[in-house]
Design a protein around this motif. Structure first.
Motif, short mmCIF file in Angstrom:
data_model
loop_
_atom_site.label_atom_id
_atom_site.label_comp_id
_atom_site.label_asym_id
_atom_site.label_seq_id
_atom_site.Cartn_x
_atom_site.Cartn_y
_atom_site.Cartn_z
N CYS A 230 0.83 -1.20 0.00
CA CYS A 230 0.00 0.00 0.00
C CYS A 230 0.87 1.26 0.00
CB CYS A 230 -0.89 -0.04 1.24
SG CYS A 230 -1.85 1.46 1.52
N GLY A 231 0.52 2.22 -0.82
CA GLY A 231 1.24 3.48 -0.87
C GLY A 231 1.18 4.25 0.43
N LEU A 232 0.14 4.03 1.23
CA LEU A 232 0.06 4.69 2.53
C LEU A 232 1.16 4.19 3.45
CD1 LEU A 232 -3.81 4.60 2.89
CD2 LEU A 232 -2.39 6.58 2.26
N VAL A 233 1.50 2.92 3.31
CA VAL A 233 2.61 2.34 4.07
C VAL A 233 3.93 2.88 3.53
CG1 VAL A 233 3.80 0.20 4.70
CG2 VAL A 233 1.30 0.25 4.59
N GLU A 234 4.08 2.84 2.21
CA GLU A 234 5.32 3.28 1.58
C GLU A 234 5.62 4.74 1.89
OE1 GLU A 234 5.52 0.41 -2.31
OE2 GLU A 234 4.09 2.07 -2.36
N GLY A 235 4.62 5.60 1.75
CA GLY A 235 4.80 7.01 2.06
C GLY A 235 5.12 7.23 3.52
N GLY A 236 4.47 6.47 4.39
CA GLY A 236 4.75 6.56 5.82
C GLY A 236 6.18 6.15 6.14
N LEU A 237 6.64 5.08 5.52
CA LEU A 237 8.01 4.61 5.73
C LEU A 237 9.03 5.62 5.20
CD1 LEU A 237 7.57 0.84 4.81
CD2 LEU A 237 7.89 1.81 7.11
N MET A 238 8.74 6.21 4.05
CA MET A 238 9.61 7.24 3.51
C MET A 238 9.71 8.40 4.49
SD MET A 238 8.71 7.48 -0.55
CE MET A 238 9.86 8.83 -0.83
N PHE A 239 8.56 8.81 5.02
CA PHE A 239 8.56 9.93 5.96
C PHE A 239 9.39 9.61 7.19
CE2 PHE A 239 7.19 12.33 9.60
CZ PHE A 239 7.37 13.62 9.13
N ILE A 240 9.23 8.42 7.72
CA ILE A 240 10.00 8.02 8.91
C ILE A 240 11.50 8.11 8.61
CG2 ILE A 240 10.61 6.04 10.37
CD1 ILE A 240 7.56 5.30 10.25
N GLY A 241 11.93 7.64 7.45
CA GLY A 241 13.34 7.72 7.09
C GLY A 241 13.84 9.15 7.01
N ILE A 242 13.06 10.02 6.40
CA ILE A 242 13.44 11.42 6.26
C ILE A 242 13.43 12.11 7.63
CG2 ILE A 242 12.66 13.66 5.35
CD1 ILE A 242 11.54 11.99 2.91
N TYR A 243 12.35 11.96 8.35
CA TYR A 243 12.17 12.66 9.62
C TYR A 243 13.20 12.23 10.66
CZ TYR A 243 9.74 14.44 13.78
OH TYR A 243 9.42 15.08 14.95
N TYR A 244 13.37 10.94 10.82
CA TYR A 244 14.32 10.46 11.82
C TYR A 244 15.77 10.75 11.43
CZ TYR A 244 10.94 8.45 14.99
OH TYR A 244 9.93 8.30 15.91
N SER A 245 16.06 10.80 10.14
CA SER A 245 17.40 11.21 9.70
C SER A 245 17.65 12.66 10.09
CB SER A 245 17.54 11.05 8.18
OG SER A 245 17.53 9.69 7.84
N GLN A 246 16.64 13.51 9.90
CA GLN A 246 16.79 14.92 10.28
C GLN A 246 16.92 15.09 11.78
OE1 GLN A 246 13.85 17.47 8.44
NE2 GLN A 246 14.59 17.00 6.39
N LEU A 247 16.38 14.15 12.54
CA LEU A 247 16.52 14.19 14.00
C LEU A 247 17.89 13.66 14.44
CD1 LEU A 247 13.03 12.95 15.28
CD2 LEU A 247 13.90 15.30 15.21
N GLY A 248 18.68 13.16 13.49
CA GLY A 248 20.02 12.66 13.80
C GLY A 248 20.05 11.22 14.27
N LYS A 249 18.97 10.46 14.02
CA LYS A 249 18.93 9.06 14.43
C LYS A 249 19.78 8.22 13.48
CE LYS A 249 15.98 10.07 17.63
NZ LYS A 249 16.37 10.14 19.01
#
Length: 142
Positions: free
Chosen positions: A57-76
């Protein structure tokens, strides 16, 4: 103040004819104050059930993409991001019953489906992802 998810999803689907993956990515970006470059948004063009193949599902894929971007910006680190993605997929499955577009799409698929059949599901998924990420952040600070 939380953006009106229902209005934003409706606008993206009906005014811009954007797919589910890009819609959830845009909505989460607005909710968490994250901006994307054009290339990131373009990468979601075929992420609606793997280009309509009815796979993840694209809702899963988009959510996973966001997690990667967001948590990278948080320095994780990558290990943490992978773990959060796993937890998201597990929680999404528990909440919605599947990660598969084939199983999640209301009324399945026919040749004459109306557009944007997943609008309500998208609103629920954006709220779910937002709450999931907020809960992850709260858990990490304990």
């Amino acid at each position: 103040c939380k953006m009106n998810i229902k209005e934003k999803v409706h606008e993206l689907y009906w005014n811009n004819d954007i797919n589910c993956a890009r819609t959830i990515l845009i909505c989460l970006g607005k909710l968490f104050n994250i901006e994307y470059n054009a290339q990131t948004l373009l990468s979601t063009i075929g992420l609606h059930g793997a280009g309509g193949f009815r796979a993840q599902c694209g809702l899963v894929e988009g959510g996973l993409m966001f997690i990667g971007i967001y948590y990278s910006q948080l320095g994780k680190n990558e290990e943490t991001i992978v773990s959060v993605c796993y937890n998201f997929a597990e929680a999404f499955t528990q909440r919605f019953g599947s990660l598969s577009c084939y199983h999640l799409r209301p009324n399945g698929f026919t040749d004459n489906d109306p557009p944007h059949m997943c609008e309500n599901l998208t609103c629920e998924a954006v709220s779910f992802a937002y709450d999931f990420i907020k809960n992850q952040e709260a858990t990490e600070t304990l």
